[in-house]
Design an enzyme around this catalytic site. Structure first.
Site, short mmCIF file in Angstrom:
data_model
loop_
_atom_site.label_atom_id
_atom_site.label_comp_id
_atom_site.label_asym_id
_atom_site.label_seq_id
_atom_site.Cartn_x
_atom_site.Cartn_y
_atom_site.Cartn_z
N LYS A 1 44.40 44.26 43.46
CA LYS A 1 44.20 45.58 44.08
C LYS A 1 44.13 45.47 45.61
O LYS A 1 44.53 46.42 46.32
CB LYS A 1 42.93 46.23 43.52
CG LYS A 1 43.02 46.56 42.02
CD LYS A 1 44.15 47.53 41.72
CE LYS A 1 44.17 48.00 40.27
NZ LYS A 1 45.28 48.91 39.99
N TYR B 1 41.60 40.82 39.28
CA TYR B 1 41.75 42.27 39.46
C TYR B 1 41.59 42.63 40.95
O TYR B 1 42.41 43.38 41.51
CB TYR B 1 40.70 42.99 38.61
CG TYR B 1 40.83 44.49 38.57
CD1 TYR B 1 41.80 45.11 37.78
CD2 TYR B 1 39.98 45.30 39.33
CE1 TYR B 1 41.92 46.49 37.75
CE2 TYR B 1 40.09 46.68 39.30
CZ TYR B 1 41.06 47.28 38.50
OH TYR B 1 41.17 48.65 38.47
P1 NAI Z 1 43.85 52.78 31.20
O1 NAI Z 1 43.75 51.42 30.63
O2 NAI Z 1 43.27 53.93 30.45
O3 NAI Z 1 45.37 53.15 31.53
C1 NAI Z 1 46.26 52.23 32.05
C2 NAI Z 1 47.62 52.53 31.47
O4 NAI Z 1 48.58 51.60 31.99
C3 NAI Z 1 47.63 52.39 29.94
O5 NAI Z 1 48.22 53.53 29.38
C4 NAI Z 1 48.50 51.15 29.72
O6 NAI Z 1 49.23 51.17 28.51
C5 NAI Z 1 49.42 51.22 30.92
N1 NAI Z 1 50.02 49.92 31.21
C6 NAI Z 1 49.43 48.70 31.17
N2 NAI Z 1 50.32 47.76 31.47
C7 NAI Z 1 51.49 48.39 31.72
C8 NAI Z 1 52.78 47.95 32.09
N3 NAI Z 1 53.05 46.65 32.25
N4 NAI Z 1 53.76 48.85 32.24
C9 NAI Z 1 53.52 50.18 32.07
N5 NAI Z 1 52.32 50.65 31.71
C10 NAI Z 1 51.32 49.76 31.55
O7 NAI Z 1 43.23 52.66 32.64
P2 NAI Z 1 42.88 53.77 33.75
O8 NAI Z 1 41.44 53.70 33.95
O9 NAI Z 1 43.53 55.05 33.46
O10 NAI Z 1 43.57 53.08 35.02
C11 NAI Z 1 44.72 53.58 35.68
C12 NAI Z 1 44.84 52.85 37.01
O11 NAI Z 1 43.68 53.12 37.80
C13 NAI Z 1 44.92 51.33 36.87
O12 NAI Z 1 45.81 50.81 37.83
C14 NAI Z 1 43.51 50.90 37.18
O13 NAI Z 1 43.44 49.58 37.66
C15 NAI Z 1 43.12 51.91 38.24
N6 NAI Z 1 41.69 52.06 38.43
C16 NAI Z 1 40.89 52.50 37.40
C17 NAI Z 1 39.54 52.62 37.59
C18 NAI Z 1 38.61 53.09 36.53
O14 NAI Z 1 37.39 53.08 36.77
N7 NAI Z 1 39.07 53.53 35.38
C19 NAI Z 1 38.93 52.28 38.88
C20 NAI Z 1 39.85 51.84 39.88
C21 NAI Z 1 41.18 51.76 39.65
#
Ligand code: NAI
Length: 249
Positions: free
Chosen positions: A160, A156
């Protein structure tokens, strides 16, 4: 703040992506967003129904951001449906955490594919119409983990950190074409991805390192995305902006 801008947001049926779609639409943008699985289709339809009103168009597309050909199809479809692309927010991401000793090649590859290759796939496709339009804006969802690393999150963190190098390079390559590229580095945000961290000692350990003493909310990240998507940030490019309650200090 983003009236009539056409924005694409990947991975937006839930979590931070869905919050960004809402925020953009509420501020006047036309929004195309993606989801990956059939199980997300219902959530995507609900988001469309909630936001499609008063001249705002919001449309969900089933598309895998890790698949180059699907990204090409998506961008062509969005251009057909919306006529232009002003902003691309590369938000889709996954985590498959494990200590390196136990980290299998497919776990490593999945994370790099979804988190990093997706950013290449989408950016590569959207810059063509953006160069033609002499204007564009790309926002990539990195993470504080990409800056400081984390035990058990090598894949991860690498994905990133890769996004940060990519973001700065694209800002350098395309600044002269009036295309901006920035990254957002959230800390711990309350979503399904971090759900498992919220209970027990792991949560306490994280919280004691966060000066503001709480996890962040998806809506707070969406506020930053809105700012970067708007012309209020017109002179900002190549930056990585942390939103982490002070965790990065
Ligand atoms: P989440 O798991 O709730 O949402 C991620 C979304 O991406 C999901 O709807 C999933 O179905 C979709 N997804 C996964 N693989 C995919 C693909 N191949 N094509 C299209 N869609 C795909 O996670 P969250 O927390 O909303 O994360 C959103 C972004 O923020 C991610 O990139 C994550 O790494 C980043 N992030 C999140 C943090 C957190 O604390 N929640 C912290 C730092 C970064």
């Amino acid at each position: 703040m983003v009236k009539d801008k056409v924005c694409i947001v990947t991975g937006a049926a839930r979590g931070i992506g869905a919050a960004i779609v809402k925020k953009l639409a509420e501020n006047g943008a036309q929004v195309a967003f993606t989801y990956i699985s059939d199980s997300s289709a219902e959530k995507a339809a609900a988001l469309e129904n909630e936001l499609n009103k008063d001249g705002i168009k919001v449309k969900g597309y089933k598309s895998n951001a890790a698949d180059f050909a699907q990204c090409e199809t998506l961008v062509n479809d969005v251009l057909k449906d919306f006529g232009k692309i002003d902003v691309c927010i590369n938000n889709a991401g996954i985590s498959k955490d494990n200590l390196l000793l136990r980290l299998a090649p497919d776990q490593w590859n999945d994370v790099i594919n979804v988190n990093l290759n997706s950013v290449y796939n989408m950016t590569k496709q959207v810059i063509r119409p953006m160069i033609k339009a002499r204007s564009g804006n790309i926002i990539n969802m990195s993470s504080i983990i990409g800056i400081r690393g984390n035990a058990g999150q090598a894949s991860y963190a690498a994905s990133k950190a890769g996004i940060i190098g990519f973001t700065k390079s694209i800002a350098l390559e395309l600044g002269s074409r009036n295309i901006r590229c920035n990254a957002i580095a959230p800390g711990f945000i309350e979503t399904d991805m971090t759900h498992y961290l919220k209970e027990g000692t792991a949560a306490d350990n994280f919280l004691k390192d966060i000066p503001l003493g709480r996890f962040g909310k998806a809506d707070e990240v969406a506020n930053l995305a809105l700012f970067l998507a708007s012309d209020m940030s017109a002179y900002i490019t190549g930056e990585v902006i942390s939103i982490c309650g002070g965790l990065s200090i």
